[in-house]
Motif scaffolding. Structure first.
Motif, mmCIF file in Angstrom:
data_model
loop_
_atom_site.group_PDB
_atom_site.id
_atom_site.type_symbol
_atom_site.label_atom_id
_atom_site.label_comp_id
_atom_site.label_asym_id
_atom_site.label_seq_id
_atom_site.Cartn_x
_atom_site.Cartn_y
_atom_site.Cartn_z
ATOM 1 N N CYS A 1 -7.373 5.868 1.468
ATOM 2 C CA CYS A 1 -7.146 4.988 0.318
ATOM 3 C C CYS A 1 -7.281 5.758 -1.003
ATOM 4 O O CYS A 1 -8.224 6.503 -1.200
ATOM 5 C CB CYS A 1 -8.148 3.849 0.369
ATOM 6 N N ILE A 2 -6.325 5.546 -1.904
ATOM 7 C CA ILE A 2 -6.378 6.234 -3.186
ATOM 8 C C ILE A 2 -6.996 5.356 -4.273
ATOM 9 O O ILE A 2 -7.109 5.756 -5.423
ATOM 10 C CB ILE A 2 -4.989 6.703 -3.645
ATOM 11 N N GLY A 3 -7.337 4.130 -3.914
ATOM 12 C CA GLY A 3 -8.007 3.259 -4.879
ATOM 13 C C GLY A 3 -7.111 2.718 -5.969
ATOM 14 O O GLY A 3 -7.557 2.511 -7.094
ATOM 15 N N CYS A 4 -5.840 2.464 -5.636
ATOM 16 C CA CYS A 4 -4.933 1.955 -6.670
ATOM 17 C C CYS A 4 -5.114 0.453 -6.889
ATOM 18 O O CYS A 4 -4.692 -0.079 -7.890
ATOM 19 C CB CYS A 4 -3.485 2.248 -6.308
ATOM 20 N N ARG A 5 -5.688 -0.240 -5.926
ATOM 21 C CA ARG A 5 -6.025 -1.659 -6.010
ATOM 22 C C ARG A 5 -4.792 -2.562 -6.073
ATOM 23 O O ARG A 5 -4.876 -3.713 -6.471
ATOM 24 C CB ARG A 5 -6.950 -1.933 -7.189
ATOM 25 N N PHE A 6 -3.651 -2.025 -5.674
ATOM 26 C CA PHE A 6 -2.453 -2.849 -5.627
ATOM 27 C C PHE A 6 -2.636 -3.942 -4.568
ATOM 28 O O PHE A 6 -2.235 -5.086 -4.751
ATOM 29 C CB PHE A 6 -1.247 -1.960 -5.268
ATOM 30 N N CYS A 7 -3.277 -3.567 -3.453
ATOM 31 C CA CYS A 7 -3.471 -4.538 -2.384
ATOM 32 C C CYS A 7 -4.327 -5.714 -2.853
ATOM 33 O O CYS A 7 -4.132 -6.839 -2.411
ATOM 34 C CB CYS A 7 -4.110 -3.863 -1.185
ATOM 35 N N ALA B 1 -2.866 3.266 3.771
ATOM 36 C CA ALA B 1 -4.323 3.213 3.897
ATOM 37 C C ALA B 1 -4.745 1.869 4.462
ATOM 38 O O ALA B 1 -5.782 1.759 5.102
ATOM 39 C CB ALA B 1 -4.987 3.429 2.554
ATOM 40 N N THR B 2 -3.966 0.854 4.256
ATOM 41 C CA THR B 2 -4.223 -0.416 4.909
ATOM 42 C C THR B 2 -3.032 -0.680 5.804
ATOM 43 O O THR B 2 -1.908 -0.390 5.448
ATOM 44 C CB THR B 2 -4.508 -1.543 3.896
ATOM 45 N N VAL C 1 0.153 4.372 0.628
ATOM 46 C CA VAL C 1 -0.184 5.513 1.480
ATOM 47 C C VAL C 1 -0.590 5.134 2.901
ATOM 48 O O VAL C 1 -1.234 5.917 3.584
ATOM 49 C CB VAL C 1 -1.306 6.362 0.843
ATOM 50 N N ARG D 1 -10.180 -9.064 -0.829
ATOM 51 C CA ARG D 1 -10.553 -7.651 -0.826
ATOM 52 C C ARG D 1 -11.607 -7.343 -1.872
ATOM 53 O O ARG D 1 -11.578 -7.913 -2.959
ATOM 54 C CB ARG D 1 -9.308 -6.803 -1.068
ATOM 55 N N CYS E 1 0.837 -1.204 0.000
ATOM 56 C CA CYS E 1 0.000 0.000 0.000
ATOM 57 C C CYS E 1 0.871 1.253 0.000
ATOM 58 O O CYS E 1 1.718 1.413 0.855
ATOM 59 C CB CYS E 1 -0.936 0.020 1.201
HETATM 60 S S1 SF4 Z 1 -6.292 0.418 -2.945
HETATM 61 FE FE1 SF4 Z 1 -5.233 -0.801 -1.386
HETATM 62 S S2 SF4 Z 1 -3.069 -0.412 -1.793
HETATM 63 FE FE2 SF4 Z 1 -4.203 1.174 -2.851
HETATM 64 S S3 SF4 Z 1 -4.299 2.869 -1.395
HETATM 65 FE FE3 SF4 Z 1 -6.167 1.664 -1.096
HETATM 66 S S4 SF4 Z 1 -5.653 0.247 0.533
HETATM 67 FE FE4 SF4 Z 1 -3.727 1.041 -0.218
#
Ligand code: SF4
Ligand code: SF4
Lengths: 437, 313, 298
Positions: free
Chosen positions: B170-176, B154-155, B152, B185, B150
């Motif tokens: 969370c910036i919503g990059c969906r890497f997690c 955010a998790t 930022v 998730r 993550c």
């Molecule tokens: S989408 Fe997942 S990895 Fe991306 S900022 Fe949100 S919690 Fe972090």
């Protein structure tokens, strides 16, 4: 003698100066603008309704945005290849190609960053990356390295442009006021003094040395966005090298296409001649073979073992749902261009142009194949989710944005060629003299 | 600002005394008895208080205690409960795909159609092995790959072992989502449909509500319930006692009716964790589907087709 | 005029529909009120209330019900108080000082809970009749085996007498469910009012000092309600809470990045940007050189 030199110089300058758009240029630019605007409209819809307008869902959480991003990053690597490697190796025939390569690099990297923002669920929180950035995350590495590469690429575009700016400024009367102002702002201090030349040359050499590792970083880090996860098809130690070789190939292919187009449109046959195509062809073949080699590694080794998580993934690629696309990408992106370019006749401008287009298209789909099929093969079965989550085919918004971004990148290149000489005038003149002597 | 909130909270606490005692009150089977401190001695000193309903109540002072049901600050929520190491045990031999866990969770967290934090998967490891039902939650990995990637914070991983998401960050990059090998998730692809009062609340990492468009969410082990001394919704909802939740530091887990010594349970029933080879070190343990209470087929009638049909617009 | 008539007709129709729909409805679900008596540590009695309703064979908690609780009989003087159940249908009330004298004289007692009639539910009443009881805990030590003995005594007249055949639980108090100290779930008192459980959960983690809290209790006993007593004993192992939260790891927060990563990333970053800054300085140098020679143009 003096006279002829001046004449030749004058002729070169005249040939290479940026030209106003003709009718075809207008249509081309207009079409690109329309496509880009459609993309912008699609993005407006995405902002308004959320990422639901895409076809991405919980399993395929990355789609063509990300493959497009990888494609842009890949193609941007070419700037470093053509300019830096050749310059350092003292290869002179590539001089006319350097600026083409650099502007491809700059515009591709700009659109790579834009497309990454498009992919975010919360684009307005982009600042969080700077406020709360976490150095442990490969995304943050990517942000750092992409912005660094962008700055370096700009410098590499700008420094060799300085002598040409002087030429442009000298022809004051012929250009629009606004353009002149910009030329002056950018380069009025360049007087062609020996000391300036010296500093500039040194700076460019340093740049060329710096840009190579940075270029490697940017694509390696991009590959790590995938390779740092456990997913079948991504979980590979080979990924950095695999991505870089692929990037060099698509970049070189892109340059070939651009060479052909500029040569045709700007009537540059004298400056970009068959020799250039022949040499570029040889390089492309070499790169294609290299990429093929990495592909064999990437697919054959896991296929030999057929570990359980990989099995579904690989069989889908080789013989399943993705097989047509997979073999298309392999053939069109590598095998056929290799077959064409291995022969001297294949390295003529037209077949080269065709091969270049094939490489670029094949590469785009190759990126798609790297991203999506993997996500459709998670470790635990896909269950308790809507039926539509089991498949992925991009929605029109996704296509529009992806194609719009490609159009945008082409637009940047087009405008650049309208404003600046796409082939370095000053260097061509010097080169001419060196060969004459 | 935070300080101000804190003092306001204390004030409210006193004011809400009547409600406070009610919260502390144990139903007969309150599994978290430890939280309601029953060792208070009557001080004989009484105070008059205004109940939430405007009634004046007289109460012994000794009963005054903080109400745990109040908003937790973001920094507290990011640290977690000190001294706890939450753990879950899922007994596969008891599961017949009733789906009560799923619906209780979905209801409690206002999940939208198509979203499931808990999934009950039909599993068959190999061609000739027996099929079984496997409920999956977030594994709350001790070395969580989702947190690693993550960009930022955010998790994040808390000291009590829980992995949470801050949807305000969370910036919503969906890497997690790509990084989580358990595919646990879910993403809010569109503006989530929420009850009005929930939507008006400020977001809390501990309740994971209200969800926000363009951010990610997942099973949170219900830390808000743990603070109140109650079990996660799935645990109390399951009629077959499949889920047992507890604290490793206390070496015990409970499914609401039975309590087990965690170490003994794992030892005697050969507990294991999913995908041990990946090194994610999950906090969710599974007991193998041996000596089953129900045949696999009995779960087939509960296969839920609702989710399957659902289409995001 | 005509219009008005029309309205009237419309109104009647609507009303008819409305009534119809009410009549057609299923019989109203009935409210049920549970009353529980609790005595913790032999000091403080309190009453718990649970309001619920049976819908489709399942009990569903009913929130926001006012319930009046009386001691002995439904009279204002005997009112313990009014409870409003929370969103889980639960509420609780302690004995006010005013009933202290009455309470002390009783050895058997009745608790009456009457819900106040509301829009949805009619008033219902429920009561329990119980005997006052107390609970005692003793720790035993014999042949290297630890045990707990729980004694239950009931009030008869002015005395407290041991009572047999009472089912008790003897547990270790945990924040997550209470774990029986022995191998059985429940223990029954013998003729001396004693129930003994062997402590088999050796090595249970306690607090930092190794203390664990043992609870002896009756649960929902029909005769005595819920009475419980706690006793702290040093029978556990001291808790060692391994907290890796503050360590520098790849999955820690941004302020806890591993040092090697910080140094590596920092080193690369600084090197590259030093070069970039150097290059910008070169551009300035070129600029200066140009300006110095033709200051007029610049
Ligand atoms: S989408 Fe997942 S990895 Fe991306 S900022 Fe949100 S919690 Fe972090
Ligand atoms: S199960 Fe997935 S989401 Fe949960 S902690 Fe592990 S990696 Fe993260």
């Amino acid at each position: 003698m003096e006279n002829t030199t001046a004449l030749i110089n004058e002729q070169i300058t005249k040939d290479l100066l940026p030209q106003k758009f003709g009718k075809r240029g207008m249509i081309w630019t207009g079409a690109l603008i329309v496509i880009a605007l459609i993309g912008a409209f699609a993005y407006y819809r995405q902002l308004r309704y959320g990422l639901v307008v895409t076809s991405m869902r919980d399993y395929v959480s990355w789609g063509i945005y990300i493959s497009n991003f990888v494609f842009f990053v890949a193609i941007s690597l070419v700037g470093s290849l053509i300019t830096a490697v050749f310059r350092l190796a003292n290869v002179h025939w590539s001089t006319p190609l350097t600026r083409i390569a650099e502007i491809i690099a700059v515009s591709a990297i700009v659109f790579a960053s834009l497309i990454i923002i498009v992919d975010m669920g919360r684009p307005e929180r982009f600042v969080n990356l700077f406020m709360y950035g976490r150095i442990q995350s490969p995304i943050v590495w990517d942000v750092i390295v992409i912005s660094t590469y962008f700055v370096i690429s700009l410098l590499l575009l700008y420094l060799p442009l300085l002598p040409d700016l002087k030429i442009l400024i000298a022809r004051e009367s012929k250009d629009a006021k606004g353009l002149q102002k910009m030329y002056r702002f950018l380069g009025s201090f360049w007087k062609g003094l020996a000391i300036q030349e010296k500093i500039n040359n040194k700076a460019v050499t340093i740049l060329c040395i710096t840009i190579i590792p940075v270029a490697f970083c940017i694509h390696t880090v991009t590959s790590w966005l995938f390779a740092t996860t456990y997913r079948p098809g991504w979980d590979s130690t080979n990924f950095g090298a695999y991505f870089i070789s692929g990037a060099f190939l698509v970049g070189a292919g892109g340059v070939v296409v651009a060479m052909y187009v500029f040569r045709k449109v700007y009537k540059l046959e004298k400056y970009i001649n068959e020799m250039h195509f022949d040499k570029m062809g040889k390089i492309v073949v070499m790169l294609a073979l290299l990429y093929l080699y990495f592909n064999v590694n990437e697919y054959l080794v896991p296929a030999f073992k057929m570990k359980k998580p990989e099995e579904a993934h690989l069989t889908q690629l080789f013989a399943g749902e993705f097989a047509p696309l997979f073999w298309f990408a392999i053939c069109v992106g590598m095998l056929i261009p290799i077959a064409i370019l291995l022969f001297k006749k294949g390295r003529k401008p037209v077949p080269m142009f065709v091969a270049g287009i094939m490489i670029v298209i094949g590469a785009w789909f190759k990126r798609y194949l790297i991203v999506t099929p993997t996500l459709l093969h998670p470790f635990l079965p896909m269950y308790n989710v809507p039926e539509s989550y089991h498949h992925y085919f991009p929605s029109w918004e996704e296509w529009a944005i992806a194609i719009g971004s490609l159009a945008g990148a082409l637009l940047v290149i087009t405008f650049f060629a309208r404003i600046f000489p796409i082939i370095p005038i000053h260097e061509t003149i010097i080169e001419q003299h060196e060969t004459a002597e | 600002m935070e300080n101000k909130n804190a003092s306001r909270r204390e004030f409210l606490t006193a004011g809400m005394l009547a409600a406070g005692v009610a919260t502390g009150c144990s139903s007969k089977k309150n599994p978290f008895d430890g939280y309601s401190d029953s060792s208070i001695k009557a001080s004989g000193e009484t105070v008059k208080l205004l109940s939430v309903d405007g009634e004046i109540i007289e109460m012994d002072k000794a009963f005054l205690k903080p109400v745990p049901d109040l908003p937790i600050s973001n920094s507290e929520a990011r640290k977690g409960i000190d001294g706890k190491k939450f753990v879950m045990v899922i007994d596969l031999s008891r599961c017949k795909n009733v789906g009560a866990c799923k619906s209780a969770c979905n209801h409690a967290h206002q999940l939208n159609p198509g979203q499931n934090w808990i999934k009950v998967l039909p599993m068959q490891d190999a061609e000739h092995t027996a099929p079984y039902w496997e409920p999956t939650t977030c594994m709350h990995c001790d070395e969580p790959p989702c947190v690693k990637v993550c960009p930022v914070d955010a998790t994040f991983k808390r000291q009590d072992g829980i992995v949470l998401i801050d949807s305000d960050r969370c910036i919503g990059c969906r890497f997690c989502m790509a990084a989580c090998p358990y595919s646990t998730r879910v993403f809010n692809w569109q503006e989530p449909i929420l009850e009005k009062e929930i939507a008006a609340q400020p977001y809390s990492c501990e309740t994971s509500m209200p969800q926000k468009m363009g951010t990610v969410s997942k099973c949170d082990f219900c830390p808000d319930m743990a603070r109140k001394g109650e079990l996660p919704h799935c645990v109390s909802a399951c009629p077959n006692g499949v889920f047992a939740f507890g604290d490793m530091n206390e070496d015990s887990v409970t499914n609401g009716t039975e309590t087990f010594r965690f170490s003994e349970l794992i030892k005697s029933k050969a507990g294991y964790r999913l995908m041990e080879d990946l090194g994610t070190k999950p906090r969710v343990y599974y007991l193998p589907p041996a000596n089953r209470n129900f045949p696999y087929e009995s779960g087939l009638e509960n296969v839920d087709t609702e989710d399957k049909k659902y289409q995001l617009k | 005029m005509k219009l008005q008539n029309n309205y009237k007709l419309f109104f009647i129709l609507i009303t008819a529909f409305y009534c119809n729909s009410i009549w057609a409805e299923e019989p109203k679900p009935k409210l049920l009120v549970d009353v529980g008596y609790h005595l913790d540590n032999n000091t403080f009695p309190f009453v718990s209330i649970f309001t619920k309703s049976k819908i489709e064979k399942k009990f569903i908690a009913v929130p926001n019900i006012s319930v009046k609780v009386y001691l002995g009989q439904e009279a204002d003087a005997n009112l313990l108080g009014t409870v409003i159940t929370n969103k889980y249908g639960k509420g609780m009330i302690s004995f006010p000082v005013s009933v202290n004298t009455l309470w002390d004289t009783l050895s058997q007692f009745k608790l009456i809970a009457t819900s106040v009639a509301g829009k949805k539910y009619e008033s219902v009443s429920n009561e329990v009749s119980l005997t006052k009881a107390k609970i005692y805990i003793d720790t035993l030590w014999a042949d290297g085996v630890r045990s707990i003995a729980v004694t239950i005594k009931i009030k008869s007249g002015n005395e407290w007498k041991p009572v047999k055949d009472v089912e008790t639980k003897i547990v270790i108090k945990r924040s997550v469910g209470n774990l029986s100290i022995g191998d059985k779930e429940t223990y029954t008192t013998d003729s001396t009012g004693k129930a003994t459980a062997e402590f088999t959960k050796v090595g249970m983690p306690g607090d930092a000092g190794g203390n664990i809290i043992i609870v002896g209790k009756t649960e929902d006993n029909e005769l005595y309600g819920n009475i419980s007593l706690e006793r702290k004993v040093k029978w556990g192992t001291p808790l060692v809470n391994v907290n890796t939260f503050d360590q520098r790891t790849l999955f820690a927060t941004r302020d806890k990045a591993p040092l090697w990563l910080l140094f590596l990333a920092g080193f690369i970053f600084i090197t590259v940007w030093a070069v970039i800054i150097y290059l910008f300085l070169q551009i300035i140098k070129i600029r200066k050189a140009g300006m110095e020679n033709w200051p007029d143009i610049a």
